[in-house]
Design an enzyme around this catalytic site. Structure first.
Site, PDB file in Angstrom:
ATOM      1  N   HIS A   9       0.810  -1.218   0.000  1.00  0.00           N
ATOM      2  CA  HIS A   9       0.000   0.000   0.000  1.00  0.00           C
ATOM      3  C   HIS A   9       0.841   1.266   0.000  1.00  0.00           C
ATOM      4  CE1 HIS A   9      -3.585  -2.442   0.541  1.00  0.00           C
ATOM      5  NE2 HIS A   9      -2.993  -3.046   1.547  1.00  0.00           N
ATOM      6  N   HIS A  10       1.865   1.296  -0.864  1.00  0.00           N
ATOM      7  CA  HIS A  10       2.741   2.466  -0.946  1.00  0.00           C
ATOM      8  C   HIS A  10       2.870   2.989  -2.380  1.00  0.00           C
ATOM      9  CE1 HIS A  10       4.987   0.450   2.675  1.00  0.00           C
ATOM     10  NE2 HIS A  10       3.850   1.007   3.057  1.00  0.00           N
ATOM     11  N   PRO A  11       1.782   3.212  -3.117  1.00  0.00           N
ATOM     12  CA  PRO A  11       1.938   3.712  -4.489  1.00  0.00           C
ATOM     13  C   PRO A  11       2.491   5.135  -4.518  1.00  0.00           C
ATOM     14  CG  PRO A  11      -0.370   3.773  -3.842  1.00  0.00           C
ATOM     15  CD  PRO A  11       0.363   3.053  -2.740  1.00  0.00           C
TER      16      PRO A  11
END
Length: 509
Positions: free
Chosen positions: A446-448
């Site tokens: 969850h680190h775009p």
């Protein structure tokens, strides 16, 4: 017309609103698609894996990924005041100093070096161990450095790493990152603290020069010549417009580029296919998309009962070099200890209390993807294609990370917790079998980032001051401008980026 219009009340947007409204002569308006979050599970740290998909999650979905066995990945993004800080795992990890020196090199500006950003990291933090040269002691965001709260298995996990020669660090937010330590967490009194909790306090919200518009969807920017005048919105179901002299876009790595595309900025071919007239050909908008993956996971049946985590399940991420003899500098891989079973869809896992998991991943993936609109409306589903695991580098680093996870599980004292390896299982050993398991087990961390990258080159979407190229009064301040991902969770870096930008804007008047 407000002086400063902030589109997006996620982590960056909340900070911008709080800091810029400190000037009583400056009118600030903060716009957010969601509302004030009221789900009590948000505040419960151990619930974070289970609250995705609720009404405060945009619930984006990627295209099928060949590198992950054709699976689609659900990308949780916050739709509420505080944005994704309502959903994330609460780890406060800045990244390695070399990560930010890379930002400085790519932008041609020392503004983004580690030493230049350090005051803004410190400004955001209130560390439980107090202030020093590297840590803040009186900032809005509480940062818990666990002392007696860690689970017993995590203590043995860390001791096993030190037995293998890895340094024992005080935390991961110093000048060295390679080593073992409990995660620093955005938790206070046993409760998650979101950025809205920390920055949009009752005192801040009472300022007469700050207006917060919640439940307000932003459809597209309104533009005259090279100036953004505001945005077309729907508030509480009614169409309207918001206007501002300076416009700050802070909607995140997915929503910010999608808004720009709906407004006519992007690749002309993409816009034409979506039925959108092109105002300015900015083909880099939506490109350079990258993200962290984790293997979920190297799963073990426990030889003894596992009490519940008192924190947030994923209690320690251990950063390492691919070369085990190197214990300084920028890390290549990460292994994390989860106090419970964690497995990607398609795998069976023992119930909670009977298993623990070693997550494993790559800190600096080289795979790059893109996203784009499919139509002019906000409800036209975007195409999100991160192109996971498309490089030899990423696949090789993943194999090393899994091998390192298995090594620590075999080492005392952690080995005393192991009854058997459930996943991937002892028969999975050669490179082909490992690659197959990694493809089926990889999940998003969850680190775009990167879809409106800042840079010194003219093709970059934003310049070193975060001003969007081609527009006079639009700045982008969120994870989309990050040109190259940091070693750990990006949230702390986004907070420092927003603090730095706000301080610079206030100094310029």
């Amino acid at each position: 017309m407000t002086d400063i219009l902030i589109l997006g009340a996620g982590s960056a947007g909340c900070i911008l609103a709080a800091r810029l409204s400190q000037d009583p002569t400056c009118e600030v308006t903060l716009v957010e698609a969601g509302g004030w979050p009221n789900d009590p599970d948000i505040a419960r740290p151990a619930m974070w894996p289970f609250i995705q998909g609720r009404d405060f999650d945009w619930g984006f979905v990627t295209e099928p990924q060949p590198g992950t066995a054709g699976r689609r990945h659900h990308w949780a993004r916050g739709r509420a005041l505080g944005g994704s800080s309502n959903l994330h795992a609460m780890a406060h990890v800045r990244g390695h100093p070399e990560d930010f020196d890379t930002w400085a090199r790519l932008t041609g500006s020392q503004r983004w070096s580690y030493d230049s950003l350090l005051p803004y990291f410190r400004m955001s933090e209130s560390c439980s161990t107090g202030a020093d040269d590297l840590h803040g002691g009186d900032g809005p965001m509480p940062v818990l450095l666990p002392q007696g709260e860690s689970h017993p298995i995590v203590g043995d996990y860390i001791r096993s790493w030190t037995a293998l020669g890895l340094p024992r660090l005080a935390d991961h937010n110093g000048r060295e990152m390679i080593g073992a330590t409990p995660n620093a967490l955005m938790i206070r009194d046993g409760r998650r603290v979101t950025v809205a909790d920390a920055y949009l306090t009752s005192e801040v919200l009472a300022r007469p020069n700050l207006t917060v518009l919640d439940d307000t969807l932003v459809h597209r920017l309104t533009v005259q010549g090279a100036r953004v005048t505001g945005a077309e919105v729907t508030r509480h179901g009614q169409p309207g417009t918001v206007t501002g002299g300076c416009v700050l876009l802070a909607m995140g790595a997915i929503a910010s580029p999608l808004l720009l595309m709906r407004s006519g900025y992007g690749d002309p071919a993409v816009l034409s296919a979506a039925g959108i007239a092109c105002r300015d050909a900015r083909s880099e908008i939506g490109r350079n998309l990258h993200d962290h993956l984790l293997g979920a996971g190297n799963l073990y049946r426990s030889a003894r009962p596992l009490a519940p985590s008192r924190l947030q399940l994923s209690e320690s991420m251990t950063y390492q070099s691919a070369d085990p003899s190197r214990t300084t500098g920028k890390p290549d891989i990460v292994v994390g200890c989860v106090v419970g079973p964690s497995a990607a869809e398609g795998f069976d896992a023992p119930p909670p209390g009977e298993a623990f998991t070693l997550l494993f991943g790559v800190t600096h993936p080289t795979s790059r993807g893109a996203l784009h609109v499919t139509g002019p409306r906000i409800d036209d589903k975007p195409v999100i294609d991160p192109r996971y695991l498309q490089t030899d580098h990423d696949r090789r680093m993943f194999r090393i990370a899994l091998d390192r996870a298995r090594a620590v599980a075999r080492s005392a004292p952690l080995s005393e917790w192991v009854q058997e390896e459930v996943l991937p299982g002892p028969v999975v050993a050669d490179d082909a079998a490992l690659d197959d398991f990694i493809a089926r087990s990889a999940i998003t961390h969850h680190h775009p980032v990167g879809t409106c990258r800042m840079g010194a080159d003219e093709a970059s979407v934003t310049d070193a001051d975060l001003r969007m190229r081609g527009l006079d009064n639009l700045w982008i301040v969120d994870s989309s401008v990050i040109p190259a991902i940091t070693a750990g969770p990006v949230h702390a870096a986004v907070m420092a980026l927003a603090e730095s930008f706000a301080a610079g804007m206030r100094a310029e008047g």
